[in-house]
Design a protein around this motif. Sequence first.
Motif, PDB file in Angstrom:
ATOM      1  N   ILE A 119      -0.681   1.837   4.110  1.00  0.00           N
ATOM      2  CA  ILE A 119      -0.381   3.224   4.470  1.00  0.00           C
ATOM      3  C   ILE A 119       0.011   4.007   3.218  1.00  0.00           C
ATOM      4  CG2 ILE A 119       1.287   4.677   5.681  1.00  0.00           C
ATOM      5  CD1 ILE A 119       1.191   2.591   7.941  1.00  0.00           C
ATOM      6  N   ASP A 120       0.809   3.407   2.347  1.00  0.00           N
ATOM      7  CA  ASP A 120       1.230   4.098   1.117  1.00  0.00           C
ATOM      8  C   ASP A 120       0.029   4.541   0.297  1.00  0.00           C
ATOM      9  OD1 ASP A 120       3.802   3.804   1.737  1.00  0.00           O
ATOM     10  OD2 ASP A 120       4.301   2.326   0.196  1.00  0.00           O
ATOM     11  N   TRP A 121      -0.927   3.630   0.167  1.00  0.00           N
ATOM     12  CA  TRP A 121      -2.086   3.944  -0.653  1.00  0.00           C
ATOM     13  C   TRP A 121      -2.870   5.095  -0.045  1.00  0.00           C
ATOM     14  CZ3 TRP A 121      -7.525   3.654  -0.386  1.00  0.00           C
ATOM     15  CH2 TRP A 121      -8.172   3.770  -1.633  1.00  0.00           C
ATOM     16  N   LYS A 122      -3.001   5.054   1.289  1.00  0.00           N
ATOM     17  CA  LYS A 122      -3.734   6.131   1.976  1.00  0.00           C
ATOM     18  C   LYS A 122      -3.019   7.468   1.837  1.00  0.00           C
ATOM     19  CE  LYS A 122      -6.737   4.129   5.370  1.00  0.00           C
ATOM     20  NZ  LYS A 122      -6.959   3.767   6.762  1.00  0.00           N
ATOM     21  N   LEU A 123      -1.690   7.430   1.953  1.00  0.00           N
ATOM     22  CA  LEU A 123      -0.914   8.664   1.804  1.00  0.00           C
ATOM     23  C   LEU A 123      -1.078   9.230   0.404  1.00  0.00           C
ATOM     24  CD1 LEU A 123       2.509   8.021   3.570  1.00  0.00           C
ATOM     25  CD2 LEU A 123       0.854   9.828   4.060  1.00  0.00           C
ATOM     26  N   GLU A 124      -1.023   8.350  -0.572  1.00  0.00           N
ATOM     27  CA  GLU A 124      -1.193   8.795  -1.956  1.00  0.00           C
ATOM     28  C   GLU A 124      -2.566   9.407  -2.166  1.00  0.00           C
ATOM     29  OE1 GLU A 124       1.664   5.665  -4.342  1.00  0.00           O
ATOM     30  OE2 GLU A 124      -0.306   6.167  -5.150  1.00  0.00           O
ATOM     31  N   GLN A 125      -3.591   8.753  -1.615  1.00  0.00           N
ATOM     32  CA  GLN A 125      -4.953   9.291  -1.738  1.00  0.00           C
ATOM     33  C   GLN A 125      -5.022  10.695  -1.144  1.00  0.00           C
ATOM     34  OE1 GLN A 125      -6.017   6.989  -4.059  1.00  0.00           O
ATOM     35  NE2 GLN A 125      -7.948   7.654  -3.225  1.00  0.00           N
ATOM     36  N   ALA A 126      -4.356  10.869   0.001  1.00  0.00           N
ATOM     37  CA  ALA A 126      -4.373  12.171   0.671  1.00  0.00           C
ATOM     38  C   ALA A 126      -3.687  13.226  -0.205  1.00  0.00           C
ATOM     39  CB  ALA A 126      -3.694  12.070   2.033  1.00  0.00           C
ATOM     40  N   GLN A 127      -2.574  12.857  -0.816  1.00  0.00           N
ATOM     41  CA  GLN A 127      -1.847  13.781  -1.703  1.00  0.00           C
ATOM     42  C   GLN A 127      -2.722  14.199  -2.882  1.00  0.00           C
ATOM     43  OE1 GLN A 127       1.002  14.763  -0.059  1.00  0.00           O
ATOM     44  NE2 GLN A 127       2.297  14.297  -1.827  1.00  0.00           N
ATOM     45  N   ILE A 128      -3.418  13.186  -3.430  1.00  0.00           N
ATOM     46  CA  ILE A 128      -4.240  13.431  -4.611  1.00  0.00           C
ATOM     47  C   ILE A 128      -5.424  14.328  -4.269  1.00  0.00           C
ATOM     48  CG2 ILE A 128      -5.827  12.182  -6.169  1.00  0.00           C
ATOM     49  CD1 ILE A 128      -3.525  10.056  -6.339  1.00  0.00           C
TER      50      ILE A 128
END
Length: 290
Positions: free
Chosen positions: A3-12
């Motif tokens: 989930i963290d990685w997906k959230l980061e991708q979304a932020q980026i």
Amino acid sequence: MTIDWKLEQAQIEKAAKLGEQITRDAGIVAPPIDPFTLIRNEGKRIKAFGDDFGRDFDGRLEFQSPKFLLFYNTKYDEWPHDGQHHPKVLFTIGHELGHYFLEHHRNYLRSGGGAHGSMTEFQSGRLVEREADSFSSGLLMPKYLLGQIVNRNPPNMNLVKQARGQFEVSLTSMLVRWVQLCDFPCAVASIRSSAIEWGFCSPGFKRAGVFKVKRGAPVSSRTAQAFMGEDVSFSKFREGEGYSDVSHWVENDDLRFVVEEQYLVVPSTQQMLVLITADEDDIFNGRDSE
Ligand SMILES: [Zn+2]
């Protein structure tokens, strides 16, 4: 995927979209995008200063009420380039504008959060820095101007170099942006000291379940090793090609199919860039044989 990685991708991705929006709102309809135009559009709210800041930082944004001061390091102008500034300098200005336009970055600075020196063009692993890099990519290479060029033909280094000339950006940032906008399966990796420093997979690759380049891993593709071995100092511009199994480059251990590799050495940053491409048919045949 976590989930963290997906959230980061979304932020980026959100940061890149905001960068694009700023360029679009400025009424820019053709490349190259001059970040100084965008600074001028902000009037007295932001003032830019260029100087040789040595190794201290590539760029820096400070809030000195009531305005923001944007410092950019012109030492990279010593590298060969066309135009007034080296593309690395322009990318840095885009990055600092990210700290200015991204609301949570700006609020942090306005509320007394200390300014930091930025190292730009994908060198930092910190999320705020990656957001600012992504903002700069969107600003200088907006999808509405680059997307069609990227998806007209399967990716290759010559097309990337042409677009880099049109947009007047560094080859590194064009390759990254190209991959991020590409519907064909491909990836980019940066190699330093014989290891994969960072990398990105295209939406076309992600659709096939290939999400992440192996960061930090030693280069294991034989043809890439042989190319590196010809001159490990990366002090001269040179190019080459090879191929390997996809598992040499990405975190999916269960996938087996051939990828083509195009190499390019960037002497100014002592970095080797690899464009990794795959044939859609091979990806799905690789799946079937599991
Ligand atoms: Zn920064």
